[in-house]
Scaffold this active site. Sequence first.
Site, PDB file in Angstrom:
ATOM      1  N   GLU A  44       0.757  -1.446   0.138  1.00 49.32           N
ATOM      2  CA  GLU A  44      -0.139   0.132   0.021  1.00 49.32           C
ATOM      3  C   GLU A  44       0.840   1.294  -0.119  1.00 49.32           C
ATOM      4  O   GLU A  44       1.778   1.410   0.727  1.00 49.32           O
ATOM      5  CB  GLU A  44      -1.064   0.072   1.177  1.00 49.32           C
ATOM      6  CG  GLU A  44      -1.822   1.197   1.549  1.00 49.32           C
ATOM      7  CD  GLU A  44      -2.637   1.045   2.631  1.00 49.32           C
ATOM      8  OE1 GLU A  44      -3.501   1.869   2.832  1.00 49.32           O
ATOM      9  OE2 GLU A  44      -2.176   0.108   3.460  1.00 49.32           O
ATOM     10  N   LYS A 111      -9.435   2.466  -2.118  1.00 47.18           N
ATOM     11  CA  LYS A 111      -9.628   1.822  -0.786  1.00 47.18           C
ATOM     12  C   LYS A 111     -11.109   2.135  -0.420  1.00 47.18           C
ATOM     13  O   LYS A 111     -11.407   3.381  -0.421  1.00 47.18           O
ATOM     14  CB  LYS A 111      -8.528   2.187   0.194  1.00 47.18           C
ATOM     15  CG  LYS A 111      -8.413   1.341   1.556  1.00 47.18           C
ATOM     16  CD  LYS A 111      -7.015   1.872   2.363  1.00 47.18           C
ATOM     17  CE  LYS A 111      -7.045   1.045   3.588  1.00 47.18           C
ATOM     18  NZ  LYS A 111      -5.709   1.375   4.417  1.00 47.18           N
ATOM     19  N   CYS A 163      -5.435  -3.266   2.392  1.00 46.76           N
ATOM     20  CA  CYS A 163      -5.372  -3.610   3.903  1.00 46.76           C
ATOM     21  C   CYS A 163      -6.639  -3.456   4.680  1.00 46.76           C
ATOM     22  O   CYS A 163      -6.940  -4.401   4.893  1.00 46.76           O
ATOM     23  CB  CYS A 163      -4.398  -2.057   4.407  1.00 46.76           C
ATOM     24  SG  CYS A 163      -3.549  -2.336   5.842  1.00 46.76           S
TER      25      CYS A 163
END
Length: 643
Positions: A44, A111, A163
Amino acid sequence: MPNIALAAGVLNQIPLDWKGNQARIISIIQEAQQNQVAILCLPELCLTGYGCEDQFLATYTSEKAWESLIQLLPHTQHILVWVGLPVFFEGKLYNVAACLANGKLISLIPKQYLANDGVHYETRWFNPWPAHQRSVLSTSLGEIPMGDYRILADGISIGIEICQDAWEGENRPAHSLAQRGVSVICSPTASHFAFAKSKTRQRLAIEGSQIIQGSYVFANVLGNESGRTIFDGDAYVVHQGQICAETQRFSFKDSQLIVASVEINCQTQVADDLIVANVQWPLSNQTYPHFEAAPWEGTVNIKEEEFARAVSLGLWDYVRKSYSYGWVISLSGGADSSAIATLCYLAIRLAYKELGWEGIQSKMAYIPWIMDVSTEKDFIARMLTTAYQGTENSSDQTRTSAKALAECIGTTHYDWNIDVLVKEYRGIIEKAIGRSLTWEQDDITLQNVQARLRSPSVWMLANINNALLLATSNRSEASVGYATMDGDTSGSISPIAGIDKTFIRQWLIWMEKIGLDGKLSMPGLSHVNSLEPSAELRPLTSKQVDEEDLMPYPILNAIERWAFYDKLSPENCLKNLIQEYGANFSEDQLTAFCSRFFRLWARNQWKRERYAPGFHVDEYSLDPKSWLRFPILSAGLEKDIKP
């Protein structure tokens, strides 16, 4: 069902290091291409570094990241690569995984869920992207699909979880992606180290592969990226619930690549969320090494191993990324400074073992004397300087303890006395106020002057050596302010500020008796492990003991955890204390301990505000900059204990 090679790459990046970060990304892409990798997942925000903090809000940061992204495109022939960066879209900033394949930018997938607890403040900078929302971004490369897309490459459907997305249970994107027929999920991640946390990440990767009945590729950040947080560098390739490959955590290298050949189910549901990447990768015809966890991962002393390896890597990265020439420690002979000296020693030993001398010289090429050193022993002596600074209140036992450890490690060690300085300062104040200072009337003053006068000398050594001075206070002391500002708190960094005293003492015994991998032990710790913790700031006849000044450390640590991790009221903390320790202490004693803790906690918030940056290693921290904010001025919490 073709066999293809899936790979995860971990990277030790530096925030805002455009050239360095890009070079490390290109290097690992090339390594993957040499291994006939089809799909490569990188961590990330690896283009900028994860820890850019408020610099993410500067449009300059995302612009530089975009320039770096475009420069990566020529390096992506015959491979599909996921790279992380921040992207502004319609006035809002998003944390994005960019899909690059065959020299083209295929898509940008943001995200959906942002980490916003503990050390994470992602909602300060980024916006969450709504599930199932899709759009396009106008760029110099044309209209780039941006949103909740899937990628179709050579018949294989690929999805993304970034994540925190994977931590959302039934809401994690994997469930939606499974319904949309993906065969592979890639998970670019920047998940910091805390004890046992890697097992959770591993479980989430396994569950992700089971949800889609396919493959899950997880890649984390490596090392001390930006100062306070340390990243394990764990990565996994999982296929249908089975781990096919994983990294060995806490590597001292710039990167690690793991590869596994898997058989992919190519059934795909065609819909408007499917973006085609025209890339034909080589079918996997290589036999890859068996990438597996290190043997120490399975030991009963996993917490001790993790602590040693995480903090050692944190110290190593901090010294080289700050372009310092080593460390300086005021080695008192007590547990805290001995633990820090041991961790510095382990940093050098572990780096030397993994990188070799040429690798160390390459990483430390900025040090003027690095090419003049040819052995590990000489390197340790140049990198690590310790000093025992005694007074009339110091014991022979602590002097012996410091000397024994310094000799065991091989530091450049000094031993001097500061009584003349203490007497000089004492004389100045006595003359100014017109009376003598006494232990009965001026106990704290006379203790603190000794601790503070140790600071200038070791700062001088640090300046002379262009080295980092390491503060030696631990979390238990920080919670009650049992530390001298500008004394034991002096330093560039505070390596053990995130861990309690009880564990430090246990860890030192383990290091003496067992050590890393059951091999790298430290017999020179036998002296410190035989001592009762003491500040040695009062006359020796007083027999000063830390736990008598405060309370037993296990009780202190228990109150701290209940209050600030479990967030219990002071009244409930006392109830827990009585229930757990009532067989050994009276209720009056336990009430006194609890009152003392909360009184000292509130009174000493200003000290915690001034601590040097510490490493995050446990589930929680007292660091007001990154974990636990508390008012500097307050009515306190002691008043809320009802007897």
